[in-house]
Design an enzyme around this catalytic site. Structure first.
Site, PDB file in Angstrom:
ATOM      1  N   ARG A  37       0.833  -1.215   0.000  1.00  0.00           N
ATOM      2  CA  ARG A  37       0.000   0.000   0.000  1.00  0.00           C
ATOM      3  C   ARG A  37       0.862   1.258   0.000  1.00  0.00           C
ATOM      4  NH1 ARG A  37      -3.979  -0.218  -1.678  1.00  0.00           N
ATOM      5  NH2 ARG A  37      -5.047  -2.175  -1.830  1.00  0.00           N
ATOM      6  N   HIS A  67       8.695  -7.557  -5.847  1.00  0.00           N
ATOM      7  CA  HIS A  67       7.558  -6.947  -6.557  1.00  0.00           C
ATOM      8  C   HIS A  67       7.402  -5.503  -6.078  1.00  0.00           C
ATOM      9  CE1 HIS A  67       3.700  -6.274  -8.344  1.00  0.00           C
ATOM     10  NE2 HIS A  67       3.533  -7.532  -8.723  1.00  0.00           N
ATOM     11  N   TYR A  70       1.939  -2.108  -5.570  1.00  0.00           N
ATOM     12  CA  TYR A  70       0.859  -1.956  -6.551  1.00  0.00           C
ATOM     13  C   TYR A  70       0.469  -0.500  -6.740  1.00  0.00           C
ATOM     14  CZ  TYR A  70      -0.203  -6.954  -6.015  1.00  0.00           C
ATOM     15  OH  TYR A  70      -0.144  -8.317  -6.006  1.00  0.00           O
ATOM     16  N   HIS A 107       4.269  -3.331 -12.320  1.00  0.00           N
ATOM     17  CA  HIS A 107       3.132  -3.152 -13.219  1.00  0.00           C
ATOM     18  C   HIS A 107       3.421  -1.896 -14.030  1.00  0.00           C
ATOM     19  CE1 HIS A 107       0.281  -5.452 -10.265  1.00  0.00           C
ATOM     20  NE2 HIS A 107       1.283  -6.178 -10.691  1.00  0.00           N
ATOM     21  N   GLU A 142       5.462  -6.601 -16.087  1.00  0.00           N
ATOM     22  CA  GLU A 142       4.461  -7.659 -15.930  1.00  0.00           C
ATOM     23  C   GLU A 142       3.360  -7.504 -16.977  1.00  0.00           C
ATOM     24  OE1 GLU A 142       3.068  -8.345 -11.944  1.00  0.00           O
ATOM     25  OE2 GLU A 142       1.606  -9.840 -12.607  1.00  0.00           O
ATOM     26  N   ASP A 176       2.102 -13.288 -16.410  1.00  0.00           N
ATOM     27  CA  ASP A 176       1.139 -13.703 -15.385  1.00  0.00           C
ATOM     28  C   ASP A 176       0.002 -14.456 -16.075  1.00  0.00           C
ATOM     29  OD1 ASP A 176      -1.257 -13.536 -13.674  1.00  0.00           O
ATOM     30  OD2 ASP A 176      -0.025 -12.291 -12.362  1.00  0.00           O
ATOM     31  N   HIS A 179      -3.466 -12.903 -15.692  1.00  0.00           N
ATOM     32  CA  HIS A 179      -3.574 -11.630 -16.413  1.00  0.00           C
ATOM     33  C   HIS A 179      -3.711 -11.823 -17.923  1.00  0.00           C
ATOM     34  CE1 HIS A 179      -1.342  -9.316 -12.964  1.00  0.00           C
ATOM     35  NE2 HIS A 179      -2.444  -9.909 -12.555  1.00  0.00           N
ATOM     36  N   HIS A 211       4.254 -15.775 -13.378  1.00  0.00           N
ATOM     37  CA  HIS A 211       3.331 -15.763 -12.239  1.00  0.00           C
ATOM     38  C   HIS A 211       2.260 -16.809 -12.524  1.00  0.00           C
ATOM     39  CE1 HIS A 211       4.175 -11.377 -10.739  1.00  0.00           C
ATOM     40  NE2 HIS A 211       5.040 -12.252 -10.285  1.00  0.00           N
ATOM     41  N   ASP A 224      -8.633  -9.446 -13.562  1.00  0.00           N
ATOM     42  CA  ASP A 224      -7.513  -9.626 -12.637  1.00  0.00           C
ATOM     43  C   ASP A 224      -7.948 -10.038 -11.232  1.00  0.00           C
ATOM     44  OD1 ASP A 224      -5.089  -9.692 -11.358  1.00  0.00           O
ATOM     45  OD2 ASP A 224      -4.655  -7.549 -11.583  1.00  0.00           O
ATOM     46  N   HIS A 226      -7.275 -13.344  -8.952  1.00  0.00           N
ATOM     47  CA  HIS A 226      -6.553 -14.620  -8.925  1.00  0.00           C
ATOM     48  C   HIS A 226      -7.370 -15.698  -8.212  1.00  0.00           C
ATOM     49  CE1 HIS A 226      -2.475 -12.263  -9.070  1.00  0.00           C
ATOM     50  NE2 HIS A 226      -3.326 -11.869 -10.005  1.00  0.00           N
ATOM     51  N   GLU A 256       0.879 -16.632  -6.898  1.00  0.00           N
ATOM     52  CA  GLU A 256       0.268 -15.457  -6.244  1.00  0.00           C
ATOM     53  C   GLU A 256      -1.210 -15.757  -6.031  1.00  0.00           C
ATOM     54  OE1 GLU A 256       1.091 -12.746  -9.584  1.00  0.00           O
ATOM     55  OE2 GLU A 256       2.302 -11.603  -8.168  1.00  0.00           O
TER      56      GLU A 256
HETATM   57 ZN    ZN Z   1      -2.968  -9.895 -10.646  1.00  0.00          ZN
HETATM   58 FE    FE Z   2       1.154 -11.203 -11.104  1.00  0.00          FE
HETATM   59 FE    FE Z   3       1.848  -8.138 -10.075  1.00  0.00          FE
END
Ligand code: ZN
Ligand code: FE
Ligand code: FE
Length: 277
Positions: A37, A67, A70, A107, A142, A176, A179, A211, A224, A226, A256
């Site tokens: 976050r 990673h 986000y 991303h 990604e 991914d 994705h 991923h 998106d 998962h 993930e």
């Molecule tokens: Zn995702």
């Molecule tokens: Fe991913």
């Molecule tokens: Fe990701």
């Protein structure tokens, strides 16, 4: 041997994370460099890292994939938001040099109404600011689901970003599975076709990590979300084909999926059982 691992938390330090990796049967793993976050990063270095590197070497842990949070947007329209993304990435890459020769995934960003072209331009500009000639980390773009104004849901967009980046030898791609399926690449029905397309547009040599996620939503949903392996629209057979595919089988695979550590352990065991030794 199948090189597979899961997403782990670094909150208790790097050695504790290695212990979690070993518990789950991971040989590689992914983690956030800081709270996803946003906010301050955990300091990296010192005794914890030295011990971690020793432990990793002794127990065969490899391919550490950091990673990016986000919440950063490397093609934001607002100058302060863009600046935040760039300082965060530059700081993460500095810190990654404590784990030399590993991977950093991000991303590409959301163009937030500026248009794809402008988004791509800004992402390349971001990379041109943060990549350094002497860094040992490979930075991965990604593949995205195409939610909202996300950039990177078509292979062509990633190709363009790579082409506009000066130090493009530092760049790779992380594919991914959730994705790309959500984005409209049918890896469940035609894995070979999708990989041929990837090779044509980007080049399989750029593909450095996978991923592994099932998808809660149907093909081309651009959602998106998962799902656990075998519990979604991709299905277990797809994952068996993905991990064994000649073009993919030597890559590191990262889960993930919505799991706790025990769930990851079971999923890793399941996938190791499906791998042709
Ligand atoms: Zn995702
Ligand atoms: Fe991913
Ligand atoms: Fe990701």
């Amino acid at each position: 041997m199948l090189n597979i691992g899961c997403h782990l938390s670094v909150t208790r330090g790097y050695c504790a994370m290695a212990e979690d990796a070993l518990y789950t049967g991971s040989s590689c793993f992914q983690f956030f460099t800081r709270n996803p976050r946003g906010g301050a990063a955990k300091p990296i270095g010192g005794e914890d890292i030295a011990k971690f590197l020793e432990l990793a070497k002794a127990r065969g842990l490899n391919s550490f994939l950091a990673h990016a949070p986000y919440t950063i947007n490397p093609c934001a329209a607002k100058p302060q938001v863009l600046e935040f993304a760039r300082t965060t990435m530059a700081d993460d890459l500095d810190r990654m040099e404590h784990l030399p020769g590993n991977l950093y995934n991000f991303h590409p960003g959301s163009h937030v109404g500026q248009g794809l072209e402008r988004g791509i331009e800004l992402i390349a500009e971001t990379l041109n600011l943060v990549l350094k000639p002497d860094q040992t980390t490979t930075v991965l773009l990604e593949t995205m689901a195409g939610k909202g104004t996300e950039v990177g849901s078509h292979f062509e967009e990633l190709r363009e970003i790579i082409d506009r980046t000066e130090l493009s030898e530092k760049l790779g791609v992380c594919l991914d599975t959730c994705h790309i399926f959500d984005a409209g690449y049918d890896i469940a029905g035609d894995l070979d076709g999708v990989l041929t397309e990837f090779d044509r547009v980007i080049g399989l040599g750029r593909l450095r990590a996978i991923h592994l996620n099932d998808s809660k939503n149907p093909f081309t949903s651009h959602k998106d979300r998962h799902e656990v392996i075998g519990g979604g629209s991709l299905g277990l057979e797809t994952f068996k084909r993905v991990i064994n595919h000649p073009a993919l089988r030597a890559l590191p695979f990262y889960l993930e999926t919505p799991n706790d550590l025990a769930g990851y352990k079971a999923e890793i065991e399941l996938l190791r059982g499906l791998y042709d030794e």
